[in-house]
Design a protein around this motif. Structure first.
Motif, mmCIF file in Angstrom:
data_model
loop_
_atom_site.group_PDB
_atom_site.id
_atom_site.type_symbol
_atom_site.label_atom_id
_atom_site.label_comp_id
_atom_site.label_asym_id
_atom_site.label_seq_id
_atom_site.Cartn_x
_atom_site.Cartn_y
_atom_site.Cartn_z
ATOM 1 N N PHE A 91 47.455 45.044 44.135
ATOM 2 C CA PHE A 91 46.468 44.209 43.460
ATOM 3 C C PHE A 91 45.696 43.347 44.458
ATOM 4 O O PHE A 91 44.469 43.244 44.395
ATOM 5 C CB PHE A 91 47.170 43.331 42.429
ATOM 6 C CG PHE A 91 46.250 42.397 41.700
ATOM 7 C CD1 PHE A 91 45.237 42.882 40.893
ATOM 8 C CD2 PHE A 91 46.371 41.019 41.839
ATOM 9 C CE1 PHE A 91 44.377 42.030 40.223
ATOM 10 C CE2 PHE A 91 45.525 40.158 41.181
ATOM 11 C CZ PHE A 91 44.522 40.662 40.372
ATOM 12 N N LEU A 92 46.387 42.719 45.392
ATOM 13 C CA LEU A 92 45.718 41.859 46.361
ATOM 14 C C LEU A 92 44.821 42.657 47.303
ATOM 15 O O LEU A 92 43.747 42.193 47.701
ATOM 16 C CB LEU A 92 46.756 41.073 47.159
ATOM 17 C CG LEU A 92 47.470 39.958 46.371
ATOM 18 C CD1 LEU A 92 48.597 39.356 47.183
ATOM 19 C CD2 LEU A 92 46.478 38.887 45.953
ATOM 20 N N GLU A 93 45.259 43.852 47.673
ATOM 21 C CA GLU A 93 44.390 44.715 48.477
ATOM 22 C C GLU A 93 43.087 44.995 47.741
ATOM 23 O O GLU A 93 41.999 44.974 48.328
ATOM 24 C CB GLU A 93 45.094 46.025 48.795
ATOM 25 C CG GLU A 93 46.085 45.952 49.937
ATOM 26 C CD GLU A 93 46.731 47.295 50.220
ATOM 27 O OE1 GLU A 93 47.101 47.526 51.376
ATOM 28 O OE2 GLU A 93 46.847 48.112 49.290
ATOM 29 N N SER A 94 43.193 45.270 46.446
ATOM 30 C CA SER A 94 41.996 45.552 45.650
ATOM 31 C C SER A 94 41.090 44.327 45.569
ATOM 32 O O SER A 94 39.854 44.445 45.665
ATOM 33 C CB SER A 94 42.400 46.003 44.244
ATOM 34 O OG SER A 94 43.194 47.162 44.289
ATOM 35 N N LEU A 95 41.687 43.152 45.388
ATOM 36 C CA LEU A 95 40.890 41.929 45.324
ATOM 37 C C LEU A 95 40.143 41.692 46.640
ATOM 38 O O LEU A 95 38.956 41.351 46.644
ATOM 39 C CB LEU A 95 41.786 40.733 45.017
ATOM 40 C CG LEU A 95 42.347 40.611 43.603
ATOM 41 C CD1 LEU A 95 43.112 39.303 43.465
ATOM 42 C CD2 LEU A 95 41.239 40.661 42.570
ATOM 43 N N ILE A 96 40.849 41.856 47.740
ATOM 44 C CA ILE A 96 40.219 41.638 49.051
ATOM 45 C C ILE A 96 39.092 42.647 49.273
ATOM 46 O O ILE A 96 38.013 42.306 49.769
ATOM 47 C CB ILE A 96 41.272 41.724 50.167
ATOM 48 C CG1 ILE A 96 42.287 40.577 50.019
ATOM 49 C CG2 ILE A 96 40.618 41.680 51.534
ATOM 50 C CD1 ILE A 96 43.498 40.706 50.937
#
Length: 819
Positions: free
Chosen positions: A596-601
């Protein structure tokens, strides 16, 4: 002639087969005839109404259509090409209430239910009323036949999972053991089983044998269903012909049945058993002309034991006069030449060729021995041509280890061989050979969606949409009906053929029944709606999927759905603020994770200024910083990866202060962990080096000659006995490099080839694993198959290897994607 004999004769005669001469048979192999029975549609059940036992009821027209219910009722799309010629035989069955509706039939296949009606067609689609067969068997007075406790237990298992092959086999054995001649129970279990596994020709044979104990007509009806269910199986035609030989006396009935079978499998490389049976039958009839004609037809195709047939033909020609070998047409043609030449001689019209003689005069003046020699020479040329083609395909044929259907997976080499064989035949350009090889392939490889997709695309490329639709029906309704990739392919195929309603229905089927929450289906469905200009419908696909996933506890798909929805909003619609709202809402419903955080970044990287660095920094810190109040179960490696990705993002768009803050935090949390890992790695390397030095150290107690040998070959251990070591050596001592060490990756490679996976999606290998650890798994660029949603899923051999091992190479799927 009895009713069943009439049925065989009428069915065969309807197909237009003739045994009068070789020329009438030669064109059976044409593409138009390939399609003839490929699209035949049978609605025969285990119990037939009285009207269906007549020849007219099963008088199947070879130009009957492929099945339409799948397209028209299940996917609710436009009618399929060439689906308007339903023949009278099928109409009779419909009137008798035998053929079920397409919608309920498809439900039974998709849901695995054996209590609903079932519909199918050629090579796996022999249709029958499985609903009646799966219901409780009843006597004429309406009473239900009792079942044993074991039967009830096994029926419960197969109702729950209709693809449990072992349970079906046990159920059939139990039913046969306790049935005591009760054909109602036999029909019930065989009808239900063969609705799921129509390519099991051995069970069709057993079913027919049960029916034959009470009625030859019923046995014939079962065989007729069988040859529609597994049309391109040599074995089922062989069993049917043997049954007919044992029951009927009329040679024409038997011959027509042989001709029906040979029209489909006569060019099969392994069709020799059916040809042998035909030749043996004609030998008993002492019909030498027909035997010679059969040999002539064999020489047209490269089949196994072709040399044996050629030698047998020459032996026949040497022992029988030419007049007994020629067909009536050949004899009449020779007589007409003689008569024509005589007339021309009398009238003085004979014109010589370059050699000074008329060709017809030469032909008319041949002796019987010369005519026989010419007769054999013509067939010898055919034989040589077949042998030449045989030399090109024999490698492919010998690599086929299992030409029949089974639920067990095929090995990788055999699957690759089928692809290579299909590539070769397609390059040859003979459409008839292409279709027949695909049909052969889809008996052995029926459980692999990639071959069905390849067949559909090949037929579409050849402009044969009826065969493409027929193959898609069989794949989605019978063989790989529970594997989502075939339905996604069907949706793509329907969309690109302007059947949007059917495409939507295919996606909806995946959403609701096949694989609810499948990300690939959601994304592709939304993208299709965007291509069609329906942005509101595309957004609704995402919103409905997110709403459903919110209701699930610990949904694995929800974080990715939020990210994909935001990405779609920004890239497809340009709604930046709406996309940010979706991303802001996501942390309220999902647990922070690396994915999820990879996608947000990534999303923040491509979005316009200003960048929300502080917002991302808060989420990253919450994820990577240990918290005693709410301990993070995520691994150190994954947290370090997220921190590293965030640092790269800041280095691209952040200021010096933000970079310093993130960098200091990264060192504080992960520097000690990195140093500890490096120390452990060095210690492990020291241990390995110590063990290696011990193995290379010579044994002080060994004889000098042995020590000398070990010195010359330091990479090997002392495997010589003392007695052998003291023997004088005659070869000169040379200085040799250390022997090559055995590569441990071979063990992993062997494990990887131990089974063949069943789908072809690229696995998501976590990038948070340390680089050395990633060698123990497949790299993300190597697509491997995920296990299908079936209980006999093809097992994937787990390759557990040391960090230094290389990942085993997995062959690429023929169609990695259809976009």
């Amino acid at each position: 002639m009895g009713d069943s004999e009439t049925l065989i004769a009428q069915t065969s005669s309807t197909m237009g087969y003739s045994t009068a001469g070789h020329n009438s048979i030669a064109n059976v192999d044409g593409a138009s005839n390939i399609i003839q029975e490929a699209n035949a549609f049978s609605g025969v059940t285990g119990e037939f109404p009285a009207s269906t036992t007549s020849a007219n009821a099963l008088n199947m027209d070879l130009n009957a259509t492929t099945q339409g219910p799948y397209v028209n009722k299940t996917y609710e799309g436009k009618p399929t090409v060439g689906m308007d010629n339903i023949n009278q035989g099928v109409a009779n069955l419909e009137n008798a209430g035998v053929i079920s509706s397409g919608a309920s039939a498809y439900d039974s296949f998709v849901n695995g239910s054996i209590t609903n009606e079932a519909v199918a067609a050629e090579n796996g689609n022999s249709s029958h009323d499985a609903g009646a067969s799966a219901a409780e068997p009843q006597l004429e007075d309406g009473s239900v036949i009792a079942m044993s406790a074991e039967e009830e237990r096994l029926w419960s298992i197969v109702r729950t999972n209709s693809l449990d092959f072992d349970a079906w086999v046990a159920l059939i054995e139990e039913t046969e053991k306790v049935t005591e001649g009760n054909l109602l129970k036999i029909r019930r279990v065989y009808d239900a089983f063969l609705a799921e596994f129509p390519l099991c020709y051995g069970y069709w044979k057993k079913y027919a044998e049960h029916e034959a104990t009470s009625s030859t007509e019923k046995a014939v009806e079962v065989y007729e269903r069988a040859v529609l269910g597994v049309t391109y199986s040599v074995d089922i035609w062989l069993h049917y012909c043997r049954f007919a030989i044992s029951k009927y006396e009329d040679p024409e009935v038997i011959r027509r049945l042989f001709e029906r079978g040979l029209a489909y499998v006569g060019t099969d490389y392994l069709s020799y058993s059916l040809w042998d049976e035909y030749i043996e039958y004609e030998y008993r009839q002492q019909d030498w002309c027909r035997i010679a004609m059969i040999y002539t037809r064999i020489f047209e195709s490269p089949i196994l034991y072709l040399d044996k047939y050629y030698n047998s033909f020459k032996e026949l020609a040497a022992n029988r006069p030419l007049s007994e070998l020629r067909t009536a047409e050949e004899a009449a043609s020779a007589a007409s030449i003689v008569s024509e030449v005589v007339d021309q001689v009398n009238e003085g019209e004979v014109r010589p060729d370059a050699s000074g003689q008329s060709p017809k005069l030469v032909s008319a003046g041949l002796t019987e021995a010369e005519e026989l020699e010419k007769y054999i020479a013509i067939r010898e040329e055919m034989y040589k041509k077949a042998k030449e083609f045989d030399s090109k395909i024999v490698g492919f044929e010998t690599a086929i280890g299992r030409p029949y259907f089974h639920v067990k997976p095929l090995n990788v080499g055999e699957l690759e061989n089928w692809h290579n064989y299909l590539n070769f035949i397609e390059r040859e350009g003979d459409f008839s050979k292409v279709v027949k090889l695909y049909e052969r392939c889809l008996i052995a490889c029926a459980n692999y969606p990639e071959y069905w997709m390849r067949y559909v695309k090949s037929m579409e490329a050849h402009g044969s949409m009826d065969l493409a639709e027929n193959a898609l029906i069989r794949a989605t309704q019978v063989f790989v009906k529970r594997q989502p990739e075939i339905h996604l392919f069907a949706a793509w195929f329907k969309e690109h053929n302007d059947d949007i309603l059917a495409a939507r229905a295919a996606y909806q089927l995946v959403h609701t029944e096949i694989s609810p929450g499948l990300l690939e289906a959601i994304i592709k469905h939304a993208n299709m709606e965007r291509r069609l200009g329906n942005l509101d419908d595309a957004l609704a696909v995402y919103e409905q999927a997110i709403a459903i996933e919110k209701g699930k506890e610990h949904s694995q798909a929800l974080p990715v759905l939020f990210a994909q929805y935001a990405r779609f909003l920004y890239l497809a619609t340009g709604k930046v603020e709406k996309a940010r709202e979706v991303l802001d809402e996501a942390p309220e419903h999902v647990q922070l994770s690396k994915t999820f955080l990879e996608s947000l970044i990534l999303m923040e990287t491509v979005m316009p200024l200003p960048k929300r660095i502080d917002h991302l920094d808060t989420l990253v810190e919450k994820f990577i910083v240990p918290n005693t109040d709410s301990p993070n179960t995520t691994s150190i490696a994954e947290r370090e990866d997220v921190s590293t990705i965030f640092l790269e993002f800041l280095d691209l768009v952040g200021d010096a202060q933000a970079i310093k803050k993130a960098h200091d935090r990264h060192l504080k949390i992960f520097l000690h962990n990195r140093l500890a890992s490096q120390l452990k790695k060095r210690q492990a390397e020291d241990v390995l080096a110590s063990d290696k030095s011990k193995l290379m150290k010579p044994d002080a107690t060994a004889p000098p000659s042995v020590q000398s040998l070990m010195g010359a070959y330091p990479g090997v251990q002392n495997q010589w006995t003392a007695g052998y070591g003291v023997q004088p050596q005659t070869w000169p001592h040379v200085t040799q490099a250390p022997a090559q060490q055995w590569n441990p990756a071979y063990a992993q490679q062997t494990a990887a080839y131990g089974g063949y996976p069943a789908s072809y999606a690229t696995p998501q290998v976590s990038t948070s694993v340390a680089p050395t650890a990633s060698y123990g798994a497949y790299p993300p660029t190597y697509p491997v198959q995920a296990a299908p949603q079936q209980n006999y899923a093809q097992p994937v051999a787990t390759a557990t290897a040391a960090p230094s091992q290389q990942a085993a190479s997995v062959p690429q799927a023929y169609y990695g994607t259809y976009y």
